[in-house]
Scaffold this active site. Sequence first.
Site, short mmCIF file in Angstrom:
data_model
loop_
_atom_site.label_atom_id
_atom_site.label_comp_id
_atom_site.label_asym_id
_atom_site.label_seq_id
_atom_site.Cartn_x
_atom_site.Cartn_y
_atom_site.Cartn_z
N LYS A 155 -8.54 -20.90 -9.18
CA LYS A 155 -9.29 -20.44 -11.14
C LYS A 155 -7.65 -20.19 -11.91
O LYS A 155 -7.65 -20.90 -12.97
CB LYS A 155 -10.00 -19.93 -10.91
CG LYS A 155 -11.37 -20.88 -10.69
CD LYS A 155 -12.59 -19.68 -10.27
CE LYS A 155 -13.72 -20.71 -9.45
NZ LYS A 155 -14.63 -19.96 -9.79
N GLN B 72 -16.83 -13.73 -10.12
CA GLN B 72 -17.19 -14.76 -8.98
C GLN B 72 -18.16 -14.84 -8.39
O GLN B 72 -18.14 -13.35 -8.13
CB GLN B 72 -16.07 -14.46 -8.02
CG GLN B 72 -15.95 -15.58 -7.10
CD GLN B 72 -16.12 -17.50 -7.59
OE1 GLN B 72 -15.01 -17.21 -7.99
NE2 GLN B 72 -16.45 -17.87 -6.68
N ASP C 188 -19.01 -20.18 -17.54
CA ASP C 188 -19.22 -20.76 -15.82
C ASP C 188 -21.06 -21.63 -17.01
O ASP C 188 -21.10 -21.94 -16.68
CB ASP C 188 -19.42 -19.68 -15.61
CG ASP C 188 -18.91 -19.21 -14.05
OD1 ASP C 188 -18.42 -20.75 -13.62
OD2 ASP C 188 -19.29 -18.20 -13.37
#
Length: 289
Positions: free
Chosen positions: A55, A99, A122
């Site tokens: 990422k 995460q 997200d």
Amino acid sequence: MAEATIISGKDLARKIKEDIAARVPALVEKYGRAPHLAVILVGEDPASQSYVKSKGKDAEQVGFKSTTIRLPEETSEEKLLDIIAGLNADDDVDGILVQLPVPAHIDEDRVIEAISHEKDVDGFHPANVAALWQKRPCAYPCTPKGVIRMLDEAGVDIQGKRAVVIGRSNIVGLPMAKMLLDRNATVTVAHSRTKNLPEVTREADILVAAVGKLRMVTADMVAPGAVVIDVGVNRDPETGKLAGDVDYEPVSRIASVITPVPGGVGPMTRACLMENTLECYLKAMEKHS
Ligand code: NDP
């Protein structure tokens, strides 16, 4: 039947990232800084470490500022929430991602709720989830967003199709089902208690597997000509390599369109993360200008 058309998530993701990268210099010129993605990793899970690294790499590739905050496994929930609060308050940060999964002593729901919904790249914050289910503007969760983009790219007409999604998690299965529904598919959501799964999946024009079980979708579960999207990421114990939920070789001889693992949904998820970061940045910049 001929071999299925393979949708390369890798190629499409590259295109999306090139488009973003091409826009960034003019945005820096206009607003004085590049978009900024902050990624937090708690602990040392090898898969999570590799996701976080990718990422950060993607963010840098498209010209974003990227910050990775690595915290030890024993980090307290309070400390993590403090760090998130600091990033929420920082006008220089556009997107925040923790995460998942977080270590067991940390309440995942509290972490997700702590991230400002305006920086929730997200699309997991309850405000974004509610907006998705109420068809209001929202940050679309990256994985289902990537799948829809792949279907569009492959020219699959979703409207009126029978879609079966295997898996009902908050981060993949459920938003996937909702996004297919919003494109006017007729959607069935299958899960671990579904009886006679092959009978259900054989009804699918579009079959999405989001389970996490190596090669559980076998050729007898797929209707000839179906579009098969493999979200699953599993480690094959025999080869040590990554493989999906779909038994790729035999299924690709039956399906009309298929996504590979690796190189399918995974890269698209990250490309959509970059898009979501850009969207958060643009909203913040417009608000402040
Ligand atoms: P979860 O474990 O949260 O959900 C798995 C789902 O599969 C559950 O709904 C479960 O049903 C269902 N399931 C389990 N066993 C069966 C079975 N035998 N038959 C039918 N359904 C079953 O996983 P996630 O949704 O988080 O992830 C799914 C997969 O996608 C994983 O492999 C993950 O690594 C991968 N993934 C890939 C991403 C990418 O970018 N490519 C991003 C995110 C995830 P029940 O609800 O009844 O328990």
